[in-house]
Enzyme design. Sequence first.
Site, PDB file in Angstrom:
ATOM      1  CG  HIS A 225     -51.650  18.083  97.883  1.00 31.14           C
ATOM      2  ND1 HIS A 225     -52.866  18.671  98.155  1.00 31.14           N
ATOM      3  CD2 HIS A 225     -51.545  18.067  96.525  1.00 31.14           C
ATOM      4  CE1 HIS A 225     -53.466  18.988  97.029  1.00 31.14           C
ATOM      5  NE2 HIS A 225     -52.681  18.642  96.018  1.00 31.14           N
ATOM      6  CD  GLU A 226     -49.124  15.960  94.075  1.00 37.62           C
ATOM      7  OE1 GLU A 226     -49.835  15.235  93.356  1.00 37.62           O
ATOM      8  OE2 GLU A 226     -49.129  17.202  93.972  1.00 37.62           O
TER       9      GLU A 226
END
Length: 416
Positions: free
Chosen positions: A277-278
């Site tokens: 996600h990051e």
Amino acid sequence: MNTFTIIFIIALIISYSVQFWLSKRQAAYVKSHRNAVPEAFKNSVSLEAHQKAADYTIAKGKLGDIDSIIGVIVLLLLTVGGGINAAFELWASFDLSPRIAGIGAIATLFLVMHLIDLPTSIYQTFVIEEKFGFNKSTPKQFIKDQFLQLALSAAIGLPLLALILWIMDSIGSLWWLWTWVVLISFSLLMSWLYPTVIAPLFNKFTPMQEGALKDRIQGLLARCGFNSQGIFIMDGSKRSGHGNAYFTGLGNNKRIVFFDTLVNSLEDEELEAVLAHELGHFKCKHVIKMLIATSLMSLISLAILGWLINEQWFYTGLGVQQPSNAAALLLFTLVSPVFTFFMQPVMAYFQRKFEFEADDFASKNAQASKMISGLVKLYEENASTLTPDPLYSAFHYSHPPAAIRIAHLESKMQSA
């Protein structure tokens, strides 16, 4: 008082009234949903954890309301109450150069505001966070952090302030453009230096040990074509029980950081999904987009200040009798949030949009099911409410509410 004084007070009343109204809505909404876990989480979150999150959210909201009331009072005392004017007159009486006197006045006022904020910070840490089992900090650690923050603010902020005031005094009518260039350059420099110079002053960063987790993360980085200067575990547990993960740095100085609390609470596949996600934020160029947006907003703000700085009503309307570049800079910094409050939901909307895009990236490069289970654990362990008020979250939430976010990830799983 002049017309601008009235405009300022009306804007202050409207913005903070809306803020208090939203806070009351949030507290009432969370409380009304306290006794039942939302359907989407019934199999993964206990009623006890759900109620803890509700109580934690309400407690923080009450303290936030008190902090806002104090903030309004302090702002009025500093501006129309004459506090800023008194500070500048005091420093002017010391027979210093106008620039040095201006720096001294601004530094004094920010120190006073920091000290005023200190009681609520202490209450947040040693009462609320302690009550809900999150606080790991000691009074000694808290005091050390306060002195270190003040020392860094002085060491970094005062030279930057001196440079900006010199530009304002010396460059001419386009000083605001050159100030913008300096501020953007400074921001980029700090982003580059933060991982290796500033962050280690507060926390210990240990390279992730060799093993299955590191191999999994390095495999993800290779699949995504992402290069970093290392994967580190931060001792976040010495201050708090909250968990998190983040990227930091720019260019060839990027680092991946996991809180030790996060590593201890999530499975390897869940950590991989959280990291994916990051990574999505970088791959979708969210960092660059936000940098461009904030740069444009700061340019517009400085251009507005470039106009206001020559207007006598701007100073007298905010309680300052003797115009100066330093006073204008301080007044604008303190007062502008009152007029930009209603831009918050616009910024929050785009931030939530970016979060959805990063989740989409994560679902393609890791297991969406593990992203969901990891998020549920994070919501539970950080006592994040699963039932925020929709209007409050539209104003204040940079991430989509839990139910909406997980429903989005589940839809990606079904369409895969």
